[in-house]
Design a protein around this motif. Sequence first.
Motif, PDB file in Angstrom:
ATOM      1  N   UNK A  61       0.868  -1.177   0.000  1.00 25.04           N
ATOM      2  CA  UNK A  61       0.000   0.000   0.000  1.00 25.04           C
ATOM      3  C   UNK A  61       0.902   1.223   0.000  1.00 25.04           C
ATOM      4  N   UNK A  62       0.758   2.077  -1.022  1.00 22.57           N
ATOM      5  CA  UNK A  62       1.578   3.296  -1.106  1.00 22.57           C
ATOM      6  C   UNK A  62       0.657   4.511  -1.010  1.00 22.57           C
ATOM      7  N   UNK A  63       1.163   5.578  -0.369  1.00 22.95           N
ATOM      8  CA  UNK A  63       0.425   6.833  -0.316  1.00 22.95           C
ATOM      9  C   UNK A  63       1.433   7.967  -0.176  1.00 22.95           C
ATOM     10  N   UNK A  64       1.002   9.194  -0.501  1.00 26.78           N
ATOM     11  CA  UNK A  64       1.921  10.327  -0.540  1.00 26.78           C
ATOM     12  C   UNK A  64       1.333  11.521   0.192  1.00 26.78           C
ATOM     13  N   UNK A  65       2.230  12.420   0.591  1.00 25.25           N
ATOM     14  CA  UNK A  65       1.877  13.740   1.126  1.00 25.25           C
ATOM     15  C   UNK A  65       2.716  14.782   0.399  1.00 25.25           C
ATOM     16  N   UNK A  66       2.101  15.910   0.090  1.00 25.12           N
ATOM     17  CA  UNK A  66       2.841  16.995  -0.533  1.00 25.12           C
ATOM     18  C   UNK A  66       3.245  16.727  -1.963  1.00 25.12           C
ATOM     19  N   UNK A  67       2.501  15.911  -2.675  1.00 25.40           N
ATOM     20  CA  UNK A  67       2.832  15.611  -4.063  1.00 25.40           C
ATOM     21  C   UNK A  67       1.943  14.522  -4.614  1.00 25.40           C
ATOM     22  N   UNK A  69       2.058  10.538  -6.882  1.00 23.32           N
ATOM     23  CA  UNK A  69       2.808   9.420  -7.443  1.00 23.32           C
ATOM     24  C   UNK A  69       2.018   8.906  -8.637  1.00 23.32           C
ATOM     25  N   UNK A  70       2.726   8.595  -9.710  1.00 28.83           N
ATOM     26  CA  UNK A  70       2.106   7.985 -10.878  1.00 28.83           C
ATOM     27  C   UNK A  70       2.651   6.578 -11.015  1.00 28.83           C
ATOM     28  N   UNK A  71       1.760   5.619 -11.168  1.00 22.43           N
ATOM     29  CA  UNK A  71       2.152   4.215 -11.271  1.00 22.43           C
ATOM     30  C   UNK A  71       1.697   3.697 -12.624  1.00 22.43           C
ATOM     31  N   UNK A  96       6.990   3.241 -10.939  1.00 24.42           N
ATOM     32  CA  UNK A  96       6.423   4.398 -10.259  1.00 24.42           C
ATOM     33  C   UNK A  96       7.240   5.645 -10.459  1.00 24.42           C
ATOM     34  N   UNK A  97       6.541   6.801 -10.375  1.00 26.63           N
ATOM     35  CA  UNK A  97       7.206   8.102 -10.433  1.00 26.63           C
ATOM     36  C   UNK A  97       6.647   8.961  -9.316  1.00 26.63           C
ATOM     37  N   UNK A  98       7.548   9.688  -8.634  1.00 25.83           N
ATOM     38  CA  UNK A  98       7.176  10.513  -7.488  1.00 25.83           C
ATOM     39  C   UNK A  98       7.647  11.936  -7.726  1.00 25.83           C
ATOM     40  N   UNK A  99       6.771  12.923  -7.459  1.00 25.52           N
ATOM     41  CA  UNK A  99       7.152  14.317  -7.640  1.00 25.52           C
ATOM     42  C   UNK A  99       8.147  14.745  -6.562  1.00 25.52           C
ATOM     43  N   UNK A 100       8.996  15.709  -6.914  1.00 24.18           N
ATOM     44  CA  UNK A 100      10.007  16.204  -5.987  1.00 24.18           C
ATOM     45  C   UNK A 100       9.356  16.817  -4.757  1.00 24.18           C
ATOM     46  N   UNK A 101       9.940  16.565  -3.593  1.00 25.82           N
ATOM     47  CA  UNK A 101       9.441  17.131  -2.355  1.00 25.82           C
ATOM     48  C   UNK A 101       8.323  16.353  -1.707  1.00 25.82           C
ATOM     49  N   UNK A 102       7.832  15.324  -2.398  1.00 26.26           N
ATOM     50  CA  UNK A 102       6.735  14.531  -1.839  1.00 26.26           C
ATOM     51  C   UNK A 102       7.269  13.523  -0.829  1.00 26.26           C
ATOM     52  N   UNK A 103       6.464  13.252   0.183  1.00 22.65           N
ATOM     53  CA  UNK A 103       6.780  12.197   1.143  1.00 22.65           C
ATOM     54  C   UNK A 103       6.042  10.935   0.727  1.00 22.65           C
ATOM     55  N   UNK A 104       6.786   9.905   0.427  1.00 20.59           N
ATOM     56  CA  UNK A 104       6.212   8.623   0.033  1.00 20.59           C
ATOM     57  C   UNK A 104       6.220   7.677   1.221  1.00 20.59           C
ATOM     58  N   UNK A 229      -2.437  14.624 -15.469  1.00 16.56           N
ATOM     59  CA  UNK A 229      -1.284  15.512 -15.473  1.00 16.56           C
ATOM     60  C   UNK A 229      -1.549  16.771 -14.658  1.00 16.56           C
ATOM     61  N   UNK A 230      -2.795  17.227 -14.637  1.00 11.25           N
ATOM     62  CA  UNK A 230      -3.137  18.394 -13.826  1.00 11.25           C
ATOM     63  C   UNK A 230      -2.914  18.108 -12.345  1.00 11.25           C
ATOM     64  N   UNK A 231      -3.273  16.906 -11.905  1.00 11.20           N
ATOM     65  CA  UNK A 231      -3.052  16.547 -10.504  1.00 11.20           C
ATOM     66  C   UNK A 231      -1.571  16.641 -10.146  1.00 11.20           C
ATOM     67  N   UNK A 232      -0.732  16.191 -11.042  1.00 16.15           N
ATOM     68  CA  UNK A 232       0.719  16.258 -10.815  1.00 16.15           C
ATOM     69  C   UNK A 232       1.195  17.702 -10.769  1.00 16.15           C
TER      70      UNK A 232
END
Length: 288
Positions: A61-67, A69-71, A96-104, A229-232
């Motif tokens: 189970x993956x989740x993010x804060x402050x960004x 993730x695209x899988x 997977x791809x994670x935006x910079x500054x995000x906590x995974x 892409x807008x979400x990202x």
Amino acid sequence: MAVPLRDDPGPGAWRREPSTVVRPAPAAPADPVGPFVIVAESQVAEAPLEWEPHAHPMHELVWVRGGTMTVRIGDRLLTVPEGRGLWLPAGVEHAGRLTAGAELSDAFFAPDRTPVAFDGPTAIAMPPLLEALLAHLADERLGAGVRARAEAVVFDVLEPAEQQFALQLPGDPRIDPIAEALLADAGDGRGLDDWALELGLSERTVTRAFRRATGLSFAQWRRVLRVHLALKLLAEGFDVASVSEQLGYAQPSTFIEAFRRVVGATPGSFSFRSSSPHRVSGKPLHLS
């Protein structure tokens, strides 16, 4: 505020910022939790991160804060914005791809001791209670009784999200060039007639191919892709007007209406930099 230039990632791949750090498949021990079910951990991405295709022997189970993730799973793209998680069954290959500054954050579940099951990769609701429980379980000092009780509550509150942020890629060689062009530049404004002429197909053929492969018309598919892409971009701190321009909309109001039609909420409702998980109710983005 301009979006960084993308490297050419090749046919069918996603766009990559030049600063992206590409990592090999992350290691996950076959049974890291001993007599228990769940192990949780987290990390913060200083730069955009990308993981090569891989699979785990455990449910994840993956989740993010402050960004965001695209899988990518085969011919599906799934977006994981703040306030939602993604359940990946054991053995499912994904990148997977994670935006910079995000906590995974992620949690691994022993398959033979997990009393819940989902039908394939599934978006998961991440209420504050579930996040707090999983953060609690990341503490290796927990006693056996405390850990077992916390795990039991996790299984009580683990539920699918109302919205499944998934996009089916065509996988049809006749129209794959359209998907690849839009993945590379979602602001590409060519319409159905332009694409049909360029590919030497009739508009009816393109329309039927999109419907058959994705369940959506060309216009609907492009709209949903642009929302992904807008979400990202929103997670990266771009304002609504900037996102609208970068995605090819003539007016922000047009973008806002398109976003609302897909998600059931306005782009301004997605404040991913907030300190608390964000919840939005509404119709599914697209169930593939």
